[in-house]
Write a protein that holds these residues in place. Sequence first.
Motif, PDB file in Angstrom:
ATOM      1  N   GLY A 266       0.833  -1.175  -0.142  1.00  0.00           N
ATOM      2  CA  GLY A 266      -0.179   0.187  -0.104  1.00  0.00           C
ATOM      3  C   GLY A 266       0.901   1.430   0.101  1.00  0.00           C
ATOM      4  O   GLY A 266       0.361   2.431   0.255  1.00  0.00           O
ATOM      5  N   TYR A 267       2.025   1.154  -0.344  1.00  0.00           N
ATOM      6  CA  TYR A 267       2.980   2.281  -0.525  1.00  0.00           C
ATOM      7  C   TYR A 267       2.547   3.354  -1.473  1.00  0.00           C
ATOM      8  O   TYR A 267       2.170   2.707  -2.705  1.00  0.00           O
ATOM      9  CB  TYR A 267       4.330   2.061  -0.409  1.00  0.00           C
ATOM     10  CG  TYR A 267       5.095   1.210   0.827  1.00  0.00           C
ATOM     11  CD1 TYR A 267       4.335   1.652   1.894  1.00  0.00           C
ATOM     12  CD2 TYR A 267       5.786   0.358   0.749  1.00  0.00           C
ATOM     13  CE1 TYR A 267       4.830   0.862   3.226  1.00  0.00           C
ATOM     14  CE2 TYR A 267       6.480  -0.374   1.917  1.00  0.00           C
ATOM     15  CZ  TYR A 267       5.979   0.046   3.132  1.00  0.00           C
ATOM     16  OH  TYR A 267       6.443  -0.390   4.185  1.00  0.00           O
ATOM     17  N   THR A 268       2.876   4.514  -1.661  1.00  0.00           N
ATOM     18  CA  THR A 268       3.042   5.148  -3.009  1.00  0.00           C
ATOM     19  C   THR A 268       4.316   5.647  -3.275  1.00  0.00           C
ATOM     20  O   THR A 268       5.407   5.281  -2.482  1.00  0.00           O
ATOM     21  CB  THR A 268       2.307   6.613  -2.461  1.00  0.00           C
ATOM     22  OG1 THR A 268       3.091   7.562  -1.579  1.00  0.00           O
ATOM     23  CG2 THR A 268       0.981   6.481  -2.039  1.00  0.00           C
ATOM     24  N   VAL A 269       4.725   6.238  -4.256  1.00  0.00           N
ATOM     25  CA  VAL A 269       6.206   6.475  -4.777  1.00  0.00           C
ATOM     26  C   VAL A 269       6.906   7.509  -3.781  1.00  0.00           C
ATOM     27  O   VAL A 269       7.994   7.787  -3.821  1.00  0.00           O
ATOM     28  CB  VAL A 269       6.125   7.081  -6.463  1.00  0.00           C
ATOM     29  CG1 VAL A 269       5.792   5.969  -7.395  1.00  0.00           C
ATOM     30  CG2 VAL A 269       5.199   8.557  -6.564  1.00  0.00           C
ATOM     31  N   ASP A 270       5.959   8.305  -2.945  1.00  0.00           N
ATOM     32  CA  ASP A 270       6.436   9.193  -2.249  1.00  0.00           C
ATOM     33  C   ASP A 270       6.603   8.559  -0.680  1.00  0.00           C
ATOM     34  O   ASP A 270       7.136   9.319   0.104  1.00  0.00           O
ATOM     35  CB  ASP A 270       5.655  10.290  -1.995  1.00  0.00           C
ATOM     36  CG  ASP A 270       5.348  11.213  -3.392  1.00  0.00           C
ATOM     37  OD1 ASP A 270       6.442  11.381  -4.075  1.00  0.00           O
ATOM     38  OD2 ASP A 270       4.166  11.472  -3.572  1.00  0.00           O
ATOM     39  N   THR A 271       6.491   7.598  -0.535  1.00  0.00           N
ATOM     40  CA  THR A 271       6.747   6.712   0.927  1.00  0.00           C
ATOM     41  C   THR A 271       8.011   6.655   1.013  1.00  0.00           C
ATOM     42  O   THR A 271       8.827   5.988   0.244  1.00  0.00           O
ATOM     43  CB  THR A 271       6.007   5.371   0.889  1.00  0.00           C
ATOM     44  OG1 THR A 271       4.546   5.377   0.650  1.00  0.00           O
ATOM     45  CG2 THR A 271       6.207   4.662   2.232  1.00  0.00           C
ATOM     46  N   TYR A 272       8.619   7.367   2.314  1.00  0.00           N
ATOM     47  CA  TYR A 272       9.854   7.149   2.467  1.00  0.00           C
ATOM     48  C   TYR A 272      10.280   5.768   3.306  1.00  0.00           C
ATOM     49  O   TYR A 272       9.472   5.826   4.271  1.00  0.00           O
ATOM     50  CB  TYR A 272      10.340   8.442   3.311  1.00  0.00           C
ATOM     51  CG  TYR A 272      12.001   8.505   3.636  1.00  0.00           C
ATOM     52  CD1 TYR A 272      13.006   8.691   2.723  1.00  0.00           C
ATOM     53  CD2 TYR A 272      12.227   7.816   5.003  1.00  0.00           C
ATOM     54  CE1 TYR A 272      14.005   8.691   3.417  1.00  0.00           C
ATOM     55  CE2 TYR A 272      13.552   7.860   5.618  1.00  0.00           C
ATOM     56  CZ  TYR A 272      14.498   8.588   4.454  1.00  0.00           C
ATOM     57  OH  TYR A 272      15.790   8.362   4.896  1.00  0.00           O
ATOM     58  N   LEU A 273      11.176   5.210   3.050  1.00  0.00           N
ATOM     59  CA  LEU A 273      11.671   3.972   3.699  1.00  0.00           C
ATOM     60  C   LEU A 273      13.012   4.338   4.264  1.00  0.00           C
ATOM     61  O   LEU A 273      13.876   4.244   3.600  1.00  0.00           O
ATOM     62  CB  LEU A 273      11.523   2.648   2.765  1.00  0.00           C
ATOM     63  CG  LEU A 273      10.208   2.321   2.225  1.00  0.00           C
ATOM     64  CD1 LEU A 273      10.220   1.007   1.553  1.00  0.00           C
ATOM     65  CD2 LEU A 273       9.098   2.246   3.304  1.00  0.00           C
ATOM     66  N   PRO A 274      13.162   4.218   5.573  1.00  0.00           N
ATOM     67  CA  PRO A 274      14.297   4.545   6.261  1.00  0.00           C
ATOM     68  C   PRO A 274      15.437   3.544   5.960  1.00  0.00           C
ATOM     69  O   PRO A 274      16.637   3.561   5.621  1.00  0.00           O
ATOM     70  CB  PRO A 274      14.159   4.235   7.841  1.00  0.00           C
ATOM     71  CG  PRO A 274      12.682   4.596   7.870  1.00  0.00           C
ATOM     72  CD  PRO A 274      12.102   3.951   6.638  1.00  0.00           C
ATOM     73  N   GLN A 275      15.099   2.028   5.431  1.00  0.00           N
ATOM     74  CA  GLN A 275      16.218   1.008   5.092  1.00  0.00           C
ATOM     75  C   GLN A 275      16.452   1.134   3.684  1.00  0.00           C
ATOM     76  O   GLN A 275      17.582   0.758   3.538  1.00  0.00           O
ATOM     77  CB  GLN A 275      15.413  -0.302   5.149  1.00  0.00           C
ATOM     78  CG  GLN A 275      14.302  -0.615   4.422  1.00  0.00           C
ATOM     79  CD  GLN A 275      13.027  -0.431   4.804  1.00  0.00           C
ATOM     80  OE1 GLN A 275      12.796   0.607   5.345  1.00  0.00           O
ATOM     81  NE2 GLN A 275      12.098  -1.136   4.282  1.00  0.00           N
ATOM     82  N   LEU A 276      15.794   2.149   2.889  1.00  0.00           N
ATOM     83  CA  LEU A 276      16.370   2.336   1.387  1.00  0.00           C
ATOM     84  C   LEU A 276      17.228   3.592   1.817  1.00  0.00           C
ATOM     85  O   LEU A 276      17.718   4.239   0.655  1.00  0.00           O
ATOM     86  CB  LEU A 276      15.072   2.686   0.721  1.00  0.00           C
ATOM     87  CG  LEU A 276      14.470   1.252   0.470  1.00  0.00           C
ATOM     88  CD1 LEU A 276      13.092   1.270  -0.700  1.00  0.00           C
ATOM     89  CD2 LEU A 276      15.271  -0.027   0.077  1.00  0.00           C
ATOM     90  N   GLY A 277      16.783   4.698   2.826  1.00  0.00           N
ATOM     91  CA  GLY A 277      17.265   6.190   2.735  1.00  0.00           C
ATOM     92  C   GLY A 277      16.818   6.937   1.690  1.00  0.00           C
ATOM     93  O   GLY A 277      17.454   7.947   1.380  1.00  0.00           O
TER      94      GLY A 277
END
Length: 365
Positions: A214-225
């Motif tokens: 359910g993420y969007t392209v704007d979802t920030y993921l800490p593990q990805l940085g």
Amino acid sequence: MSTDNKKEQSQESLTYAQAGVDITAGNRAVELMKSAVKSTFRREVLTDIGGFGGLFALDIKKYEEPVLVSGTDGVGTKLRVAMMMDRHDSIGIDCVAMCVNDILVQGAEPLFFLDYLAVGKLEPEKVAAIVGGVAEGCRQAGCALIGGETAEMPGFYAEDDYDIAGFTVGVVDRSRIINGSTIRPGDLLIALPSSGIHSNGYSLARKVFFDHAGYTVDTYLPQLGKTVGEELLTPTRIYATVVKKLLEGASVKGMAHITGGGITENLPRILPKGMRAAVELGRWPALPVFSTIKSLGNVAEAEMLRTFNCGLGYIIVVAPEEVGKVSALMNEMNETFYTIGVIESIPENEEAAPEVYYRGTFPWA
């Protein structure tokens, strides 16, 4: 409708623009992309932008028996991510990479490239950004962008949709063609890291990130940085410079571009009959994007390994005595590399065994 209205309608003068094709916008797009395209020209290019065909004068004096090597590919559903983000400046790099990396495996030097871009509605700035990415990819590969086609196709593509395909031609001396035929048991597998997912497996990646999580392209993921969109749009790495140096200084027996199908499907394409590859899973680090996909989607390890590159974009096969040369060349280029496995003979009682098998544990987390 009255007869008079029908007559009045039949006398209306329709234009191509009313049908959805804007020739003026197309001309503006060409003007916007001219400088980027010209920046890729090599001395062998004889034509300018706008001709019916691109002319390239092959310097046959450089070769004893030149053989042309061609390749074509697209970008796949990675394009949907670019459309979701409305960011189009790097997708052309992917198109060049997918074509050029393929012909590199046979020892070819990329010479020139052509692109085909089909759009629902031609927006000059968007087209210029896409072609600008193609030009950047060509500069990275050392080849010339000598031609292309932009087709506006209303009613076939949705207004904001587009597709892109590329075509490249390279050259190699017949005596220097690399086809894997000299690979023998004991030869080693040297791998070059990928920059991320590259341009394969995006149907699964999009399903995991957008539909399942359910993420969007704007979802920030800490593990990805970074955001999901930024990660998924990371351009495919082009290996032309590294491979050229290796071929100049070491003896290479085989090379594989790790695309859709991963190591599992691509490495066997260069193995002689009766040979298999034993790959040590713990020899290279996991990129966070692959660990994230595996975790979010509960994707089995075997499925990951036969869908994605899992952190390795290119594999080179060399004899053990060449490893010192390869290592020195890699260090000279400040290039990261991993020795990930060895070639083996397939035992007679295991003829139905897979041509690639994995040992050890991959550090997904």
